[in-house]
Design a protein around this motif. Structure first.
Motif, short mmCIF file in Angstrom:
data_model
loop_
_atom_site.label_atom_id
_atom_site.label_comp_id
_atom_site.label_asym_id
_atom_site.label_seq_id
_atom_site.Cartn_x
_atom_site.Cartn_y
_atom_site.Cartn_z
N LEU A 117 62.40 44.14 57.89
CA LEU A 117 61.86 43.67 59.17
C LEU A 117 62.16 44.67 60.28
N ALA A 118 63.30 45.34 60.22
CA ALA A 118 63.59 46.38 61.21
C ALA A 118 62.58 47.52 61.09
N GLU A 119 62.21 47.88 59.87
CA GLU A 119 61.20 48.92 59.67
C GLU A 119 59.85 48.45 60.19
N CYS A 120 59.52 47.19 59.98
CA CYS A 120 58.27 46.64 60.52
C CYS A 120 58.25 46.75 62.04
N ARG A 121 59.34 46.35 62.68
CA ARG A 121 59.42 46.44 64.15
C ARG A 121 59.28 47.89 64.61
N ALA A 122 59.95 48.80 63.91
CA ALA A 122 59.89 50.22 64.29
C ALA A 122 58.47 50.77 64.20
N ARG A 123 57.66 50.20 63.31
CA ARG A 123 56.28 50.65 63.14
C ARG A 123 55.30 49.87 64.01
N GLY A 124 55.81 48.93 64.80
CA GLY A 124 54.94 48.15 65.68
C GLY A 124 54.16 47.06 64.98
N VAL A 125 54.64 46.64 63.82
CA VAL A 125 53.97 45.58 63.06
C VAL A 125 54.33 44.23 63.65
N ASP A 126 53.31 43.39 63.87
CA ASP A 126 53.51 42.05 64.42
C ASP A 126 53.46 40.95 63.37
N ILE A 127 52.74 41.19 62.28
CA ILE A 127 52.55 40.16 61.26
C ILE A 127 53.10 40.64 59.93
N VAL A 128 54.05 39.86 59.38
CA VAL A 128 54.66 40.15 58.09
C VAL A 128 54.45 38.94 57.21
N THR A 129 53.94 39.17 56.01
CA THR A 129 53.72 38.07 55.08
C THR A 129 54.43 38.38 53.76
N LEU A 130 54.59 37.34 52.96
CA LEU A 130 55.16 37.47 51.62
C LEU A 130 54.83 36.22 50.83
N THR A 131 55.03 36.31 49.55
CA THR A 131 54.91 35.14 48.67
C THR A 131 56.31 34.83 48.18
N ALA A 132 56.79 33.62 48.42
CA ALA A 132 58.17 33.26 48.12
C ALA A 132 58.29 32.49 46.82
N SER A 133 59.32 32.80 46.07
CA SER A 133 59.70 31.96 44.95
C SER A 133 60.45 30.76 45.52
N ASP A 134 60.64 29.74 44.72
CA ASP A 134 61.42 28.59 45.19
C ASP A 134 62.84 29.01 45.56
N ALA A 135 63.42 29.92 44.77
CA ALA A 135 64.79 30.36 45.03
C ALA A 135 64.88 31.17 46.32
N GLY A 136 63.85 31.95 46.63
CA GLY A 136 63.88 32.80 47.80
C GLY A 136 63.48 32.13 49.10
N ARG A 137 62.76 31.02 48.98
CA ARG A 137 62.22 30.35 50.16
C ARG A 137 63.26 30.08 51.25
N PRO A 138 64.46 29.56 50.95
CA PRO A 138 65.42 29.30 52.03
C PRO A 138 65.82 30.57 52.80
N THR A 139 65.95 31.69 52.11
CA THR A 139 66.28 32.95 52.80
C THR A 139 65.19 33.33 53.77
N TYR A 140 63.93 33.24 53.32
CA TYR A 140 62.81 33.64 54.18
C TYR A 140 62.64 32.69 55.36
N GLU A 141 62.80 31.40 55.11
CA GLU A 141 62.67 30.43 56.20
C GLU A 141 63.78 30.63 57.23
N ALA A 142 64.99 30.97 56.77
CA ALA A 142 66.10 31.22 57.70
C ALA A 142 65.82 32.44 58.58
N LEU A 143 64.99 33.35 58.09
CA LEU A 143 64.61 34.53 58.86
C LEU A 143 63.40 34.27 59.77
N GLY A 144 62.84 33.05 59.71
CA GLY A 144 61.74 32.69 60.59
C GLY A 144 60.37 32.63 59.95
N PHE A 145 60.27 32.91 58.65
CA PHE A 145 58.97 32.81 57.98
C PHE A 145 58.54 31.35 57.89
N THR A 146 57.25 31.10 58.04
CA THR A 146 56.71 29.75 57.95
C THR A 146 55.63 29.71 56.88
#
Length: 161
Positions: A117-146
């Motif tokens: 995400l720091a690299e995304c910000r450095a490149r001026g990226v506003d939208i970041v997406t991903l596909t989450a596994s059930d195990a990974g979902r809590p980590t991504y949601e804690a980082l603000g992914f919806t």
């Protein structure tokens, strides 16, 4: 972005392409994917990663411990038209987030995501997406992914829907 003692973060290089593909295979195996199908595409996947790393369309991040890569993540840089959410034409898709089982529980995936995400910000990226596994979902949601609505159609059967 702080790693536990004994861990270091480094950028991936083209020489890491097969390793990244191996992590990707392990990630999908852990999620229940067809192991034979994953083995069949290993060489093509390694070649894809090498090509994308070489041209800069993919940025890989790797965590090492004891001189061995134990975790990784990547960002695929996509060119999209601006929309109502952003005037930027660069979007980031996070993929290949993987931590070897014996190194889990040390917040390595979170640190990898923070670095991505720091690299995304450095490149001026506003939208970041991903596909989450059930195990990974809590980590991504804690980082603000919806969660978002996305549909998929596989055109591999040769027919039309």
């Amino acid at each position: 972005m702080t790693l536990p003692p004994g861990y270091t973060l480094r950028p991936a290089t083209v020489r890491d392409a097969a390793l990244i593909q191996s992590q990707r295979t392990a990630m999908f195996t852990n999620m229940g994917s067809d192991v034979a199908g994953l083995a069949r595409v290993h060489e093509a996947g390694a070649a894809w990663h090498a090509r994308m790393l070489a041209c800069g369309a993919y940025t890989g991040l790797l965590v090492e411990s004891g001189g061995e890569v134990v975790a990784g993540a990547g960002v695929l840089w996509n060119d999209f038209p601006p929309n109502a959410d952003t005037d930027s034409s660069v979007r980031a898709y996070v993929l290949n987030v993987y931590v070897r089982p014996e190194h889990r529980g040390r917040r390595l995936a979170r640190t990898l995501m923070q670095a991505a995400l720091a690299e995304c910000r450095a490149r001026g990226v506003d939208i970041v997406t991903l596909t989450a596994s059930d195990a990974g979902r809590p980590t991504y949601e804690a980082l603000g992914f919806t969660p978002q609505a996305e549909l998929k159609l596989l055109l591999t059967d040769g027919g039309t829907p």
